[in-house]
Design a protein around this motif. Structure first.
Motif, PDB file in Angstrom:
ATOM      1  N   PHE A  17      12.258  42.461  41.353  1.00 44.77           N
ATOM      2  CA  PHE A  17      12.880  41.375  40.595  1.00 44.77           C
ATOM      3  C   PHE A  17      14.302  41.754  40.181  1.00 44.77           C
ATOM      4  CE2 PHE A  17      13.890  39.703  36.373  1.00 44.77           C
ATOM      5  CZ  PHE A  17      13.920  38.347  36.655  1.00 44.77           C
ATOM      6  N   SER A  18      14.478  42.958  39.650  1.00 46.14           N
ATOM      7  CA  SER A  18      15.807  43.364  39.178  1.00 46.14           C
ATOM      8  C   SER A  18      16.787  43.526  40.338  1.00 46.14           C
ATOM      9  CB  SER A  18      15.721  44.651  38.352  1.00 46.14           C
ATOM     10  OG  SER A  18      15.229  45.708  39.139  1.00 46.14           O
ATOM     11  N   LYS A  22      20.267  41.414  40.968  1.00 43.63           N
ATOM     12  CA  LYS A  22      21.531  42.111  41.247  1.00 43.63           C
ATOM     13  C   LYS A  22      22.162  41.588  42.538  1.00 43.63           C
ATOM     14  CE  LYS A  22      23.139  46.881  41.433  1.00 43.63           C
ATOM     15  NZ  LYS A  22      22.704  48.284  41.441  1.00 43.63           N
ATOM     16  N   SER A  23      21.341  41.399  43.562  1.00 47.57           N
ATOM     17  CA  SER A  23      21.827  40.894  44.843  1.00 47.57           C
ATOM     18  C   SER A  23      22.376  39.477  44.704  1.00 47.57           C
ATOM     19  CB  SER A  23      20.691  40.931  45.856  1.00 47.57           C
ATOM     20  OG  SER A  23      21.068  40.321  47.050  1.00 47.57           O
ATOM     21  N   GLU A  24      21.681  38.632  43.955  1.00 40.80           N
ATOM     22  CA  GLU A  24      22.141  37.262  43.759  1.00 40.80           C
ATOM     23  C   GLU A  24      23.466  37.204  43.017  1.00 40.80           C
ATOM     24  OE1 GLU A  24      18.930  35.334  41.753  1.00 40.80           O
ATOM     25  OE2 GLU A  24      17.760  35.099  43.588  1.00 40.80           O
ATOM     26  N   GLU A  64      15.175  27.966  46.737  1.00 44.37           N
ATOM     27  CA  GLU A  64      15.612  29.089  45.900  1.00 44.37           C
ATOM     28  C   GLU A  64      17.133  29.191  45.896  1.00 44.37           C
ATOM     29  OE1 GLU A  64      13.772  32.865  46.525  1.00 44.37           O
ATOM     30  OE2 GLU A  64      11.797  31.958  46.787  1.00 44.37           O
ATOM     31  N   PHE A  65      17.762  28.981  47.047  1.00 48.62           N
ATOM     32  CA  PHE A  65      19.224  29.012  47.084  1.00 48.62           C
ATOM     33  C   PHE A  65      19.813  27.866  46.281  1.00 48.62           C
ATOM     34  CE2 PHE A  65      18.901  31.766  50.899  1.00 48.62           C
ATOM     35  CZ  PHE A  65      19.730  32.770  50.450  1.00 48.62           C
ATOM     36  N   ARG A  66      19.222  26.693  46.401  1.00 51.48           N
ATOM     37  CA  ARG A  66      19.723  25.545  45.641  1.00 51.48           C
ATOM     38  C   ARG A  66      19.623  25.815  44.142  1.00 51.48           C
ATOM     39  NH1 ARG A  66      17.329  20.111  47.682  1.00 51.48           N
ATOM     40  NH2 ARG A  66      19.017  19.306  46.394  1.00 51.48           N
ATOM     41  N   ALA A  70      22.745  26.060  41.572  1.00 49.95           N
ATOM     42  CA  ALA A  70      22.750  25.157  40.414  1.00 49.95           C
ATOM     43  C   ALA A  70      22.851  25.958  39.114  1.00 49.95           C
ATOM     44  CB  ALA A  70      21.489  24.306  40.408  1.00 49.95           C
ATOM     45  N   ARG A  71      22.158  27.088  39.044  1.00 53.45           N
ATOM     46  CA  ARG A  71      22.202  27.936  37.858  1.00 53.45           C
ATOM     47  C   ARG A  71      23.611  28.463  37.602  1.00 53.45           C
ATOM     48  NH1 ARG A  71      17.417  31.412  38.757  1.00 53.45           N
ATOM     49  NH2 ARG A  71      18.850  32.347  40.227  1.00 53.45           N
ATOM     50  N   ASN A  72      24.373  28.640  38.676  1.00 57.56           N
ATOM     51  CA  ASN A  72      25.727  29.176  38.552  1.00 57.56           C
ATOM     52  C   ASN A  72      26.796  28.091  38.609  1.00 57.56           C
ATOM     53  OD1 ASN A  72      25.516  32.240  38.480  1.00 57.56           O
ATOM     54  ND2 ASN A  72      24.108  31.685  40.121  1.00 57.56           N
TER      55      ASN A  72
END
Length: 184
Positions: A17-18, A22-24, A64-66, A70-72
């Motif tokens: 998860f971490s 970090k990758s995202e 997941e990419f969407r 959207a989160r960013n």
């Protein structure tokens, strides 16, 4: 005790998860550095509908990419991929598949002299495209491809067609070009 409660599995799930977080964040940071603060992302809407092969690593679901974008605060749009990999971006004519053969990539088949088609290589036989200024497809160390057609990589072809669709919708007449329309 449940399998998912075992300490080593909990630790590995947290590590995965971490590292994913970090990758995202690195992906978003690199995209902002390369494209600036204001940009949009366009994804194809194709779905494999759960037809993932067994024992193969799967790609990340588009949802997941969407969610990540959207989160960013990055606008993300889906684009219908209809005919984007089978139409020439220059003349909007149909391209031909299976235009080049090579010795098999499997060593035991290559020893027998078996040939296979180069996957992902397509050609446009339209004379308008052939007569344009372009360089023929060549592989270093091999004879040049002697075909009377303009050769495209299928992935690059799709990307160019995505771009022409977006330009037509945003800067043109507000609709898809007829070559990529379902009701053509």
């Amino acid at each position: 005790m449940s399998f998912t409660r075992i300490e080593i599995h909990v630790a590995r799930r947290f590590k995965a998860f971490s590292l994913r977080q970090k990758s995202e964040s690195k992906l978003i940071k690199n995209m902002r550095r390369r494209y600036g603060k204001n940009f949009s992302v366009i994804l194809g809407d194709w779905s494999d509908a759960g037809k993932q092969c067994a024992f193969r690593s799967h790609r990340r679901p588009r949802g997941e990419f969407r969610t990540l974008f959207a989160r960013n605060g990055i606008p993300c749009y889906l684009l219908d991929e209809y005919r984007t990999s089978s139409v020439c971006p220059d003349c909007h004519g149909r391209v031909k598949k299976n235009i080049r053969q090579r010795l098999s990539s499997r060593p035991w088949q290559a020893r027998k002299g078996r040939m296979e088609y180069v996957h992902g290589l397509v050609g446009c036989p339209n004379p308008e495209c052939i007569n344009q200024d372009w360089t023929p497809f060549e592989i270093p160390g091999r004879r040049p491809l002697r075909l009377r057609m303009r050769v495209h990589n299928r992935d690059v072809l799709s990307t160019k067609n995505f771009l022409s669709i977006v330009r037509s919708v945003v800067f043109g007449n507000g609709r898809r070009p007829d070559a990529f329309s379902r009701n053509r």
